[in-house]
Design a protein around this motif. Structure first.
Motif, PDB file in Angstrom:
ATOM      1  N   GLU A   1      38.762 -58.547 -16.849  1.00 44.56           N
ATOM      2  CA  GLU A   1      39.363 -59.870 -17.037  1.00 44.56           C
ATOM      3  C   GLU A   1      40.310 -59.877 -18.231  1.00 44.56           C
ATOM      4  OE1 GLU A   1      36.014 -62.401 -17.393  1.00 44.56           O
ATOM      5  OE2 GLU A   1      35.482 -62.297 -15.251  1.00 44.56           O
TER       6      GLU A   1
ATOM      7  N   ARG B   1      40.135 -59.464  -7.539  1.00 43.45           N
ATOM      8  CA  ARG B   1      40.047 -60.562  -8.498  1.00 43.45           C
ATOM      9  C   ARG B   1      41.068 -61.653  -8.174  1.00 43.45           C
ATOM     10  NH1 ARG B   1      39.258 -56.071 -11.783  1.00 43.45           N
ATOM     11  NH2 ARG B   1      41.380 -56.106 -12.612  1.00 43.45           N
TER      12      ARG B   1
ATOM     13  N   ASN C   1      33.189 -65.002  -4.893  1.00 38.13           N
ATOM     14  CA  ASN C   1      33.095 -64.621  -6.298  1.00 38.13           C
ATOM     15  C   ASN C   1      32.227 -65.610  -7.068  1.00 38.13           C
ATOM     16  OD1 ASN C   1      33.693 -62.773  -8.190  1.00 38.13           O
ATOM     17  ND2 ASN C   1      35.805 -63.385  -8.493  1.00 38.13           N
TER      18      ASN C   1
ATOM     19  N   ARG D   1      33.696 -56.391  -8.172  1.00 40.61           N
ATOM     20  CA  ARG D   1      35.149 -56.448  -8.295  1.00 40.61           C
ATOM     21  C   ARG D   1      35.584 -55.599  -9.496  1.00 40.61           C
ATOM     22  NH1 ARG D   1      36.239 -62.383 -11.091  1.00 40.61           N
ATOM     23  NH2 ARG D   1      34.947 -61.998 -12.920  1.00 40.61           N
TER      24      ARG D   1
END
Length: 386
Positions: free
Chosen positions: A358, A271, A338, A303
């Motif tokens: 996240e 990430r 990404n 990811r």
């Protein structure tokens, strides 16, 4: 001119900077009965402790030493900060490791003055930003810049101007030349060669006949020549994490627990890099030092720590271990940028896992990585502490 920066006792110094009570004390990074010291403070080095030394020997030499497990996430965080500030001095930077790098500083004198002044400014910026010290070497070629950075550690600055190369090589022990190791050094000693410049007492052909291509490299470096240039960081092709276990084991639950924490580490790396990976690889090294790898290529790059963990766990289940495991690790490769897919094509479960990661990243960035953990990982950490 090429500059080499090397942090002083990096891991140990970070621990001392974060915890002032450790300053002035012998700090050794490494725990466990079979591990080696990752690094140690200069206070520990005074007792003969060195990096890569088995910890049982380090404890014998320094019984009152403070042995710490290390915090790689913290060291990486500080490393990123240091490399970011170094771009203030040159855009041409080559990362050699987590705590050292090369900079091409040719033509920077108009901005920062002569190399000695630039080196002092760089040391000052690192200290002001991270409360850490570094040593710096500057030379016309890479291998001499690296040698120079180690010449007056810690907090050293060593500048080798072009006209000083020959005198420097005349006092440089030949064992300091990169590539002179256990096989080459005995030959040099038999020939009575003590200093680097003495290599030139023999012809280039003489060295090529005895050492092949390495002989030509040795001859060139004895003249202060090195064709290597500072190469800016090339794109990484994989991310991985692995651990040597404190004790050999075949316990699948314990192995899965290691894969859990490693998967989270690897996913976090992905990430930060802004990429997703398609191929998941499991690595295992057995107690007899034989090794095996198993890989699976996903239909879509990821990811997500959850997907990486699930895939690695399935790969582990497919292995007939039969032997005790000494080391386990997981890696991700075959990167893709990404970029989000079309909403109607996205897997809802994968989207939720991405949002969870996240959210954990945001919490870790604001409050520290230890503030949020999965329940499974917390249980594992309690077991490994016990």
């Amino acid at each position: 001119m090429i500059l080499h920066l090397d942090m002083d006792a990096f891991f140990a110094s970070v621990e001392q900077a974060d915890n002032p009570e450790l300053r002035g004390k012998p700090v050794i990074i490494g725990t466990g009965s079979r591990a080696v010291a990752s690094t140690c403070s200069y206070e520990a080095r005074a007792f003969g402790v060195r990096s890569a030394m088995p910890l049982y020997k380090a404890r014998r030499l320094c019984p009152h030493g403070i042995f710490l497990p290390g915090r790689m996430h913290r060291y990486k965080e500080i490393s990123r900060t240091i490399f970011k500030l170094l771009h203030e001095f040159s855009p041409i930077i080559e990362k050699a490791s987590i705590d050292e790098c090369y900079l091409d500083i040719t033509g920077t004198s108009r901005l920062f003055g002569p190399p000695a002044r630039l080196a002092r400014l760089m040391q000052q910026r690192v200290w002001e930003t991270c409360n850490l010290t570094c040593s710096i070497g500057v030379a016309p070629v890479k291998f001499l810049a690296k040698i120079a950075s180690d010449w007056h550690k810690p907090r050293g600055i060593t500048i080798i101007e072009t006209e000083q190369v020959a005198p420097f090589l005349a006092q440089l022990p030949v064992s300091k030349i990169p590539g002179v190791g256990r096989k080459t050094l005995p030959l040099l000693q038999r020939l009575g060669i003590v200093y680097a410049s003495q290599v030139l007492d023999f012809s280039k052909q003489f060295w090529e006949d005895r050492l092949g291509k390495q002989g030509a490299v040795l001859y060139a470096r004895a003249q202060g020549k090195d064709p290597g240039r500072v190469v800016t960081q090339t794109a990484r092709k994989s991310c991985s994490a692995e651990n040597t276990l404190a004790e050999d084991t075949s316990d699948p639950h314990l192995l899965r627990s290691w894969l859990l924490t490693q998967s989270r580490d690897v996913a976090s790396q992905l990430r930060r890099m802004g990429v997703r990976g398609r191929t998941i690889t499991l690595k295992i090294k057995f107690a007899d030092f034989t090794a095996m790898t198993r890989s699976k290529t996903l239909a879509a790059p990821t990811r997500s720590s959850g997907i990486i963990f699930e895939t690695a766990s399935l790969l582990l289940e497919s292995c007939s271990l039969g032997k005790q495991v000494r080391l386990i690790g997981v890696g991700v490769s075959q990167f893709a940028e990404n970029t989000p897919g079309l909403p109607f094509l996205q897997d809802p479960r994968k989207a939720k896992l991405d949002k969870l990661d996240e959210a954990m990243d945001a919490i870790a960035k604001r409050f520290g990585e230890s503030m949020v953990q999965s329940a499974s990982l917390l249980t594992f950490q309690e077991r490994t502490r016990d």
